[in-house]
Design an enzyme around this catalytic site. Structure first.
Site, short mmCIF file in Angstrom:
data_model
loop_
_atom_site.label_atom_id
_atom_site.label_comp_id
_atom_site.label_asym_id
_atom_site.label_seq_id
_atom_site.Cartn_x
_atom_site.Cartn_y
_atom_site.Cartn_z
N GLU A 101 0.80 -1.26 -0.01
CA GLU A 101 0.07 0.08 -0.11
C GLU A 101 0.91 1.26 -0.01
OE1 GLU A 101 -2.09 -2.91 2.94
OE2 GLU A 101 -0.02 -2.63 2.10
N ALA A 136 10.14 -36.86 -6.82
CA ALA A 136 10.12 -37.26 -8.30
C ALA A 136 10.31 -38.83 -8.19
CB ALA A 136 11.23 -36.48 -9.18
N THR A 174 20.36 -38.59 2.09
CA THR A 174 20.53 -37.95 1.00
C THR A 174 21.87 -37.20 0.66
OG1 THR A 174 18.01 -37.63 0.99
CG2 THR A 174 19.31 -35.89 -0.38
N ARG A 185 18.59 -22.72 -8.81
CA ARG A 185 19.62 -22.39 -9.89
C ARG A 185 18.79 -21.90 -11.13
NH1 ARG A 185 21.70 -27.09 -7.60
NH2 ARG A 185 20.57 -28.54 -9.25
N GLU A 208 13.13 -32.24 0.58
CA GLU A 208 13.58 -32.83 -0.21
C GLU A 208 14.26 -34.24 0.03
OE1 GLU A 208 15.22 -31.53 -3.97
OE2 GLU A 208 14.25 -29.47 -3.54
#
Length: 360
Positions: free
Chosen positions: A46, A148, A190, A201, A288
């Site tokens: 604002e 994934a 991991t 990236r 992740e």
């Protein structure tokens, strides 16, 4: 209001732990100014819009995605400048859940004789700041679990190879998620198997704070996360009794060790760890991790959202890992359901998003 939402999104990844907010000023049917909260510590939407008006905004309408603030924080109250500039009407998307504001901003404007209408595209405005809302009300970070997998539910082959499960378009989408969240988290497994960088990236990227769950400080000194810790903030959640020499060695390389309470199994108490991260202004985390951490977070009911990228390929192998480990449930009727499910395509991949619904 749709224009205000589009403006707000331009600051994605730069306002944490503040919300993203956009503002449009309209007079005589024309947009005479607009603005958004560009970065943490900068003017709110604002004030940005009103101080950049090229004509007198007196009598104008102001559209803003979130209730105007009424307190002095890093910047002055937005209610002050709205009243000062003699805005006639204010249209608000969502009310602010921050208890410092929470309806007070709207009331101040109404008490000043300004007509205020709330709930304009409210669902869209609230979704824009789902991380902020959860952080403010739950006092811990909003956790988005991203993974994934192949069509047969594998995140790597039996040999451990995982480059790449998903395609380039999906990976670019992941980097946009990394920009969106203040923190990114994985487990020691991991780090040992993939040696990830966990940075952002893309051209307009913002690197998240990298957070590793490593109870016994087994993270190697030559890990990519350690070698770049002086350039990108890297925090390790470790047990308070972790080896002092290992702690000193990691700290010398720029890693920040956060002593963490352990649960009854001797691992990091994830719920308490998230509360500590919230105190350090980590409002949202992209999770992740591998199957072990994913399973632990799901079991603890700490995952708020899921981004599951599915690639049209099959690798097979009974020993190939899946996204979520742990003991799991005994019956299909006990499976965690997702609400608000949406499906997007990234070239040949699909991404399924949704919000876990936990039963007591």
């Amino acid at each position: 209001m749709r224009r205000a939402l589009a403006l707000a999104r331009q600051a994605d990844g730069r306002t944490s732990p503040n919300p993203m907010v956009g503002c449009v000023v309209v007079k005589d049917g024309r947009i005479i100014s607009e603005g958004f909260h560009e970065h943490i510590g900068g003017y709110h939407a604002e004030r940005n819009a009103l101080i950049h008006c090229q004509e007198d905004p007196a009598g104008a309408d102001l559209y803003v995605t979130l209730e105007p603030c009424c307190h002095t924080g890093r910047t002055p109250p937005c209610t002050d400048i709205i009243i000062e500039k003699k805005i006639a009407r204010v249209f608000v998307g969502a009310m602010d859940v921050n208890p410092i504001v929470a309806g007070k901003g709207v009331q101040i404007l109404r008490d000043a004789g300004i007509e205020v209408t709330t709930g304009i595209l409210e669902d869209d405005c609230r979704k824009l700041n789902e991380v902020f809302e959860y952080y403010m009300t739950a006092h811990r970070p909003f956790v988005d679990a991203k993974y994934a997998m192949t069509l047969d539910g594998k995140i790597a082959t039996a040999s451990g190879d995982s480059k790449w499960v998903s395609g380039e378009a999906s990976r670019k989408a992941v980097h946009r998620l990394r920009r969106h969240y203040k923190g990114i988290m994985c487990g020691l497994g991991t780090v040992l198997s993939d040696d990830p960088m966990l940075n952002c990236r893309i051209a307009d990227g913002v690197d998240p704070v990298r957070i590793v769950c490593d109870t016994h400080l087994r993270m190697p000194a030559n890990a990519a996360l350690v070698k770049t810790a002086k350039d990108i903030p890297t925090w390790v959640l470790a047990g308070a009794d972790a080896d002092a020499d290992k702690r000193a060695a990691l700290e010398a390389q720029g890693v920040q060790i956060i002593p963490s309470e352990l649960d009854t199994s001797g691992e990091i108490d994830l719920k308490k760890a998230l509360a500590v991260l919230a105190e350090r202004e980590i409002d949202g985390i992209l999770l992740e991790g591998g199957g072990t951490l994913m399973g632990s977070m799901l079991k603890a009911k700490l995952i708020n959202k899921v981004h599951a990228f599915v690639a049209p390929k099959i690798v097979g192998g009974s020993g190939a890992p899946s996204p979520v480990g742990g003991v799991g449930v005994d019956k299909m009727s006990q499976a965690v359901q997702l609400n608000g499910v949406a499906v997007a395509s990234y070239d040949r991949d699909l991404c399924i998003t949704g919000y876990p619904v936990y039963t007591e």
